[in-house]
Design a protein around this motif. Structure first.
Motif, PDB file in Angstrom:
ATOM      1  N   SER A  61      44.043  63.916  41.559  1.00 49.27           N
ATOM      2  CA  SER A  61      45.339  64.461  41.155  1.00 49.27           C
ATOM      3  C   SER A  61      45.139  65.445  40.007  1.00 49.27           C
ATOM      4  O   SER A  61      44.066  65.520  39.419  1.00 49.27           O
ATOM      5  CB  SER A  61      46.310  63.349  40.756  1.00 49.27           C
ATOM      6  N   LEU A  62      46.162  66.216  39.704  1.00 47.79           N
ATOM      7  CA  LEU A  62      46.039  67.316  38.743  1.00 47.79           C
ATOM      8  C   LEU A  62      47.057  67.184  37.624  1.00 47.79           C
ATOM      9  O   LEU A  62      48.232  66.928  37.885  1.00 47.79           O
ATOM     10  CB  LEU A  62      46.260  68.640  39.486  1.00 47.79           C
ATOM     11  N   GLN A  63      46.602  67.338  36.388  1.00 48.71           N
ATOM     12  CA  GLN A  63      47.468  67.304  35.219  1.00 48.71           C
ATOM     13  C   GLN A  63      47.100  68.475  34.308  1.00 48.71           C
ATOM     14  O   GLN A  63      46.014  69.043  34.422  1.00 48.71           O
ATOM     15  CB  GLN A  63      47.305  65.989  34.446  1.00 48.71           C
ATOM     16  N   GLN A  64      48.008  68.815  33.417  1.00 45.14           N
ATOM     17  CA  GLN A  64      47.730  69.845  32.414  1.00 45.14           C
ATOM     18  C   GLN A  64      47.748  69.230  31.027  1.00 45.14           C
ATOM     19  O   GLN A  64      48.610  68.414  30.721  1.00 45.14           O
ATOM     20  CB  GLN A  64      48.767  70.973  32.483  1.00 45.14           C
ATOM     21  N   TYR A  65      46.793  69.663  30.196  1.00 43.25           N
ATOM     22  CA  TYR A  65      46.655  69.116  28.853  1.00 43.25           C
ATOM     23  C   TYR A  65      46.546  70.276  27.862  1.00 43.25           C
ATOM     24  O   TYR A  65      45.526  70.963  27.824  1.00 43.25           O
ATOM     25  CB  TYR A  65      45.400  68.244  28.794  1.00 43.25           C
ATOM     26  N   PRO A  66      47.595  70.554  27.077  1.00 39.91           N
ATOM     27  CA  PRO A  66      47.547  71.691  26.136  1.00 39.91           C
ATOM     28  C   PRO A  66      46.422  71.521  25.124  1.00 39.91           C
ATOM     29  O   PRO A  66      46.204  70.435  24.595  1.00 39.91           O
ATOM     30  CB  PRO A  66      48.914  71.645  25.439  1.00 39.91           C
ATOM     31  N   MET A  67      45.719  72.613  24.849  1.00 37.74           N
ATOM     32  CA  MET A  67      44.674  72.588  23.829  1.00 37.74           C
ATOM     33  C   MET A  67      45.290  72.428  22.453  1.00 37.74           C
ATOM     34  O   MET A  67      46.401  72.864  22.192  1.00 37.74           O
ATOM     35  CB  MET A  67      43.856  73.882  23.874  1.00 37.74           C
ATOM     36  N   ILE A  68      44.549  71.786  21.573  1.00 33.76           N
ATOM     37  CA  ILE A  68      45.009  71.587  20.196  1.00 33.76           C
ATOM     38  C   ILE A  68      44.915  72.914  19.460  1.00 33.76           C
ATOM     39  O   ILE A  68      43.912  73.626  19.533  1.00 33.76           O
ATOM     40  CB  ILE A  68      44.152  70.520  19.492  1.00 33.76           C
ATOM     41  N   GLU A  69      45.987  73.248  18.750  1.00 33.04           N
ATOM     42  CA  GLU A  69      46.049  74.532  18.051  1.00 33.04           C
ATOM     43  C   GLU A  69      44.919  74.642  17.031  1.00 33.04           C
ATOM     44  O   GLU A  69      44.519  73.677  16.394  1.00 33.04           O
ATOM     45  CB  GLU A  69      47.404  74.664  17.348  1.00 33.04           C
ATOM     46  N   MET A 118      56.712  66.941  34.971  1.00 36.04           N
ATOM     47  CA  MET A 118      55.495  67.484  34.360  1.00 36.04           C
ATOM     48  C   MET A 118      55.818  68.799  33.666  1.00 36.04           C
ATOM     49  O   MET A 118      56.397  69.693  34.263  1.00 36.04           O
ATOM     50  CB  MET A 118      54.436  67.734  35.442  1.00 36.04           C
ATOM     51  N   ARG A 119      55.427  68.932  32.395  1.00 38.11           N
ATOM     52  CA  ARG A 119      55.720  70.154  31.658  1.00 38.11           C
ATOM     53  C   ARG A 119      54.733  71.240  32.036  1.00 38.11           C
ATOM     54  O   ARG A 119      53.528  71.061  31.984  1.00 38.11           O
ATOM     55  CB  ARG A 119      55.615  69.893  30.152  1.00 38.11           C
ATOM     56  N   ARG A 120      55.273  72.367  32.421  1.00 34.10           N
ATOM     57  CA  ARG A 120      54.425  73.502  32.789  1.00 34.10           C
ATOM     58  C   ARG A 120      54.152  74.387  31.575  1.00 34.10           C
ATOM     59  O   ARG A 120      55.036  74.626  30.763  1.00 34.10           O
ATOM     60  CB  ARG A 120      55.116  74.367  33.866  1.00 34.10           C
ATOM     61  N   VAL A 121      52.923  74.871  31.457  1.00 33.56           N
ATOM     62  CA  VAL A 121      52.574  75.785  30.384  1.00 33.56           C
ATOM     63  C   VAL A 121      52.681  77.199  30.920  1.00 33.56           C
ATOM     64  O   VAL A 121      52.027  77.551  31.895  1.00 33.56           O
ATOM     65  CB  VAL A 121      51.129  75.514  29.888  1.00 33.56           C
ATOM     66  N   PHE A 134      42.851  58.283  28.252  1.00 32.92           N
ATOM     67  CA  PHE A 134      41.799  59.250  27.946  1.00 32.92           C
ATOM     68  C   PHE A 134      42.360  60.516  27.284  1.00 32.92           C
ATOM     69  O   PHE A 134      41.803  61.031  26.309  1.00 32.92           O
ATOM     70  CB  PHE A 134      41.067  59.573  29.253  1.00 32.92           C
ATOM     71  N   LEU A 135      43.512  60.993  27.804  1.00 28.53           N
ATOM     72  CA  LEU A 135      44.063  62.270  27.346  1.00 28.53           C
ATOM     73  C   LEU A 135      45.337  62.135  26.536  1.00 28.53           C
ATOM     74  O   LEU A 135      45.830  63.121  25.984  1.00 28.53           O
ATOM     75  CB  LEU A 135      44.331  63.185  28.553  1.00 28.53           C
ATOM     76  N   GLY A 136      45.911  60.969  26.490  1.00 24.30           N
ATOM     77  CA  GLY A 136      47.083  60.762  25.663  1.00 24.30           C
ATOM     78  C   GLY A 136      48.399  61.008  26.374  1.00 24.30           C
ATOM     79  O   GLY A 136      48.474  61.066  27.610  1.00 24.30           O
ATOM     80  N   SER A 137      49.446  61.195  25.580  1.00 24.41           N
ATOM     81  CA  SER A 137      50.810  61.288  26.107  1.00 24.41           C
ATOM     82  C   SER A 137      51.102  62.598  26.827  1.00 24.41           C
ATOM     83  O   SER A 137      52.191  62.782  27.369  1.00 24.41           O
ATOM     84  CB  SER A 137      51.806  61.120  24.958  1.00 24.41           C
TER      85      SER A 137
END
Length: 525
Positions: free
Chosen positions: A28-36, A1-4, A185-188
């Motif tokens: 469970s917990l995931q992170q989803y970077p906001m679109i620039e 999992m990529r950490r921000v 739902f959230l993509g790749s």
């Protein structure tokens, strides 16, 4: 999992995605970077459309909040208590006590909040750290999706997306199904591996405290994001906390304050390092100011503003109208006089005066590119008073029936000085305009061009002021008028102050700035 990282989080923002259930349900917990270039509300709207497209129906709102308390120094070892509330369990209060490496979880009823209020002599709430996630709640089949906007002290921090799966309470039994739902739902951005928090708990029964633990983990990341405090210059009270990075400019901080509705339009804002310090340039960065996490900037409202172009037009149109009004209607000041007896030098003075201010008006419209959009409105009255009253003072004397004209030789010398300096002033203004691309505030080292009048750049930093003073010296010589000389002295003093300031700024900004240049008077000053 990529950490921000915290730096990425505060620069781009991010969406933390949690899937699971309130109560004993899979989570469970995931992170989803906001679109620039997309704001928090825009991200919520974007995700809402995705959820609704899957067939979800909104069912109310949700809220999770957290307040942190620190033990007083007298207790010795530092202890921290995090108190959280979840609208899914309205009758419960969740608390986590951190002491060194130990973490003690606790679930209590609403009386726990009253207990913390009674323990203010032992535990004190950390100011400006209350954080919450709230937003719409959706249901779709066996899933519940919550889109939370995270704010701390009313400052937007990011977006948390919580997804609950109801039928299962053991993570290992449902992770693959949850992962497929999340990726659809959230993509790749969703990892194929389970979140770190759940990896050691995959075969355990999921509990409400696990949800709280994950919220606290994300709240902690938001709090660690780089931020600075904005205080009032009058009261030193905290106005807002703004997330920044090393490359954030003062102009961007002003925009964020306005967006948060904590300050007026950016043109009315003045930000300073000290309450009584100088205003900072919009182009300066957090790094250039050596500001660190928790640093402070002071805010002052400059009051109503007016555009610089409007200011210049009013400043220069006034002297032109006043002078010509008095020139054409001398009876307003002198009574009935024979205007046919006016000396030709008085007429030439009116022409020279008109040429100067018509030139300034045309430069304002077609030549000047302003580094600042506005100035305080109250300065307009001061500036106009200076120009308009001096125009009346000079015009009264040059158009007086008893006006004594100088010799032809003196008139011709003064006229030549005036014309040459006016041409020089125009040449410098055009050269400065060409240094700054349209719509920018870019600053470059001014250098001579093919125009010979711009050669004065080799000797002084502000030749436009040098030529301006020369023009009024020429006008004073050609008219032999004492009020014109006083106007020249007043203007020369003010322009010298401006020139010294700009000269200092040039040397500070450009390490390669020519050392032999003076500010306004070649070889002297």
């Amino acid at each position: 999992m990529r950490r921000v990282s915290p730096a990425d989080a505060q620069r781009l923002g991010y969406v933390a995605c949690r899937c699971g259930l309130s109560g004993n349900r899979q989570h469970s917990l995931q992170q989803y970077p906001m679109i620039e270039n997309r704001t928090g509300p825009q991200t919520i709207e974007f995700l809402t459309k995705r959820v609704v497209a899957l067939g979800a129906v909104q069912v109310g709102q949700f809220l999770v909040d957290c307040e942190t308390y620190m033990s007083v120094p007298q207790l010795g070892v530092q202890r921290t208590v995090h108190v959280l509330h979840n609208s899914e369990q309205p009758a419960s209060v969740f608390a986590l006590l951190e002491s060194g490496s130990k973490v003690v979880p606790l679930i209590a009823d609403g009386l726990f909040d009253l207990l913390m209020m009674k323990m203010t002599t032992i535990y004190t709430s950390k100011k400006q750290t209350k954080i919450e996630s709230k937003g719409p709640r959706f249901e779709i089949g066996d899933f519940c999706v919550k889109l939370g906007s995270v704010t701390m002290s009313q400052n937007f921090k990011g977006v948390l997306v919580e997804v609950e799966y109801r039928p299962c309470v053991v993570p290992a039994s449902a992770w693959e199904l949850i992962r497929e739902f999340l990726q659809g739902f959230l993509g790749s951005t969703v990892s194929n591996q389970a979140p770190q928090y759940l990896q050691n708990r995959m075969n355990e029964i999921y509990q409400p405290m696990d949800t709280i633990q994950q919220y606290l983990e994300h709240f902690g990341q938001y709090r660690k994001a780089t931020g600075i405090e904005i205080l009032s210059t009058k009261s030193s009270k905290v106005i807002a906390n703004v997330n920044v990075n090393a490359n954030t400019t003062i102009g961007e901080v002003k925009q964020e304050l306005h967006k948060l509705k904590k300050a007026a339009n950016i043109n009315r804002q003045s930000l300073r390092l000290d309450a009584k310090g100088k205003s900072l340039s919009d182009s300066e960065t957090i790094k250039s100011l050596s500001l660190k996490t928790g640093g402070k900037l002071y805010y002052k409202d400059l009051g109503p503003q007016i555009g610089w172009k409007t200011v210049f037009l009013l400043e220069y149109a006034g002297p032109l109208v006043v002078y010509l009004w008095l020139y054409q209607r001398p009876w307003l000041f002198y009574g009935n006089v024979n205007t046919s007896n006016f000396h030709y030098i008085a007429k030439c003075a009116a022409g020279a005066w008109s040429i100067h201010y018509v030139k300034r008006l045309l430069e304002t419209i077609f030549v000047h590119r302003f580094s600042h959009a506005t100035m305080p409105l109250h300065n307009l009255f001061k500036n106009c008073s200076y120009y308009w009253l001096f125009a009346m003072y000079v015009a009264y004397h040059t158009n007086h029936p008893l006006y004594t004209a100088p010799s032809k030789f003196q008139f011709h010398i003064g006229s030549i000085i005036f014309v040459l300096c006016e041409l020089g002033n125009l040449s410098i203004h055009i050269a400065l305009r060409n240094l700054r691309p349209p719509g920018t505030t870019v600053r470059k080292v001014p250098m001579p061009t093919k125009n010979p009048f711009t050669a004065l750049f080799l000797l002084v930093s502000c030749p436009n002021y040098t030529y301006e003073i020369g023009s009024w010296i020429g006008f004073t010589v050609m008219t032999s008028c004492l009020p014109a000389g006083l106007f020249t002295l007043a203007g020369a003093y003010q322009m010298t102050v401006w020139a010294l300031g700009k000269h200092k700024a040039y040397k500070k900004e450009f390490s390669h700035y020519p050392k032999n240049r003076k500010a306004i008077i070649p070889f002297i000053l």
